[in-house]
Design a protein around this motif. Sequence first.
Motif, PDB file in Angstrom:
ATOM      1  N   MET A  40       0.839  -1.189   0.000  1.00  0.00           N
ATOM      2  CA  MET A  40       0.000   0.000   0.000  1.00  0.00           C
ATOM      3  C   MET A  40       0.879   1.246   0.000  1.00  0.00           C
ATOM      4  SD  MET A  40      -3.052   0.913   2.598  1.00  0.00           S
ATOM      5  CE  MET A  40      -3.811   2.492   2.559  1.00  0.00           C
ATOM      6  N   ALA A  41       0.491   2.225  -0.765  1.00  0.00           N
ATOM      7  CA  ALA A  41       1.259   3.468  -0.857  1.00  0.00           C
ATOM      8  C   ALA A  41       1.219   4.226   0.468  1.00  0.00           C
ATOM      9  CB  ALA A  41       0.686   4.336  -1.972  1.00  0.00           C
ATOM     10  N   ARG A  42       2.331   4.900   0.752  1.00  0.00           N
ATOM     11  CA  ARG A  42       2.376   5.704   1.970  1.00  0.00           C
ATOM     12  C   ARG A  42       1.520   6.953   1.784  1.00  0.00           C
ATOM     13  NH1 ARG A  42       8.676   5.746   3.696  1.00  0.00           N
ATOM     14  NH2 ARG A  42       8.899   6.354   1.518  1.00  0.00           N
ATOM     15  N   ARG A  43       0.944   7.401   2.907  1.00  0.00           N
ATOM     16  CA  ARG A  43       0.073   8.566   2.874  1.00  0.00           C
ATOM     17  C   ARG A  43       0.502   9.576   3.934  1.00  0.00           C
ATOM     18  NH1 ARG A  43      -5.822   7.092   3.495  1.00  0.00           N
ATOM     19  NH2 ARG A  43      -5.041   6.330   5.460  1.00  0.00           N
ATOM     20  N   VAL A 100      -5.942  14.137   3.170  1.00  0.00           N
ATOM     21  CA  VAL A 100      -4.987  13.037   3.090  1.00  0.00           C
ATOM     22  C   VAL A 100      -4.444  12.995   1.671  1.00  0.00           C
ATOM     23  CG1 VAL A 100      -4.689  10.537   3.239  1.00  0.00           C
ATOM     24  CG2 VAL A 100      -6.134  11.727   4.915  1.00  0.00           C
ATOM     25  N   THR A 118      -1.673  10.885  -1.012  1.00  0.00           N
ATOM     26  CA  THR A 118      -0.931   9.660  -1.273  1.00  0.00           C
ATOM     27  C   THR A 118       0.363  10.017  -1.982  1.00  0.00           C
ATOM     28  OG1 THR A 118      -2.987   8.408  -1.447  1.00  0.00           O
ATOM     29  CG2 THR A 118      -1.019   7.426  -2.450  1.00  0.00           C
ATOM     30  N   CYS A 134       9.920  11.710  -2.463  1.00  0.00           N
ATOM     31  CA  CYS A 134       9.077  11.088  -1.445  1.00  0.00           C
ATOM     32  C   CYS A 134       9.902  10.616  -0.250  1.00  0.00           C
ATOM     33  CB  CYS A 134       8.279   9.924  -2.036  1.00  0.00           C
ATOM     34  SG  CYS A 134       6.986  10.425  -3.177  1.00  0.00           S
ATOM     35  N   ALA A 163       3.045  14.042  -4.531  1.00  0.00           N
ATOM     36  CA  ALA A 163       1.856  13.472  -3.889  1.00  0.00           C
ATOM     37  C   ALA A 163       0.613  14.134  -4.463  1.00  0.00           C
ATOM     38  CB  ALA A 163       1.902  13.681  -2.371  1.00  0.00           C
ATOM     39  N   THR A 177      -5.997  12.645  -1.898  1.00  0.00           N
ATOM     40  CA  THR A 177      -6.937  11.581  -2.227  1.00  0.00           C
ATOM     41  C   THR A 177      -8.169  11.577  -1.327  1.00  0.00           C
ATOM     42  OG1 THR A 177      -5.539  10.099  -0.898  1.00  0.00           O
ATOM     43  CG2 THR A 177      -5.236  10.055  -3.289  1.00  0.00           C
ATOM     44  N   GLU A 178      -8.139  12.373  -0.262  1.00  0.00           N
ATOM     45  CA  GLU A 178      -9.289  12.495   0.645  1.00  0.00           C
ATOM     46  C   GLU A 178      -9.355  13.927   1.150  1.00  0.00           C
ATOM     47  OE1 GLU A 178      -9.146   9.748   3.964  1.00  0.00           O
ATOM     48  OE2 GLU A 178      -8.218   8.210   2.703  1.00  0.00           O
TER      49      GLU A 178
END
Length: 159
Positions: free
Chosen positions: A1-4, A17, A19, A29, A127, A130-131
């Motif tokens: 899973m990608a870091r967030r 949030v 990604t 990153c 990045a 995404t939220e």
Amino acid sequence: MARRIELSLTQKKVRAVATLLEDEAPRTCALLWDMLPIDGDTYHAKWAGRELYTLVPPPKTGPGQENATIMPIPGDLLWFDVSPDSIDIPIAMRKANPRGFVDIAVFYGRNNFLLSPQGFMPGNLFATITEGLADYAKACGEVFREGVIHERFIVRRLE
């Protein structure tokens, strides 16, 4: 899973949030992840458009250019290496940080174009939100109208 990562503005009590784009910008990153958490003064762009950013001391070695863009879209996060001689940096800040700064920027609206009086300013796209973009963008627009005094630009790891 990608870091967030979590982005927040303290006075506005808003968070989003993002990604990390580790495949597209692995060096950027990794450096950003190692710098977290970031808690800095908030600034609003003068030339670029709908952008909030903070300035932090640079790592010993920067990432170099990767996944660079001059036309970020809403939700993009960019890394810029800023010379200590930049015209937009107050003299006191230049003296305190003779190696310059890293500008961590969040773009919250459309029609951004990274062209300053010094020319094109490509930044590393590392990045994307995404939220929570809608609420974060609304708060950013309010900061633009109301001012940045006492607003903190926070970036933390989400693990």
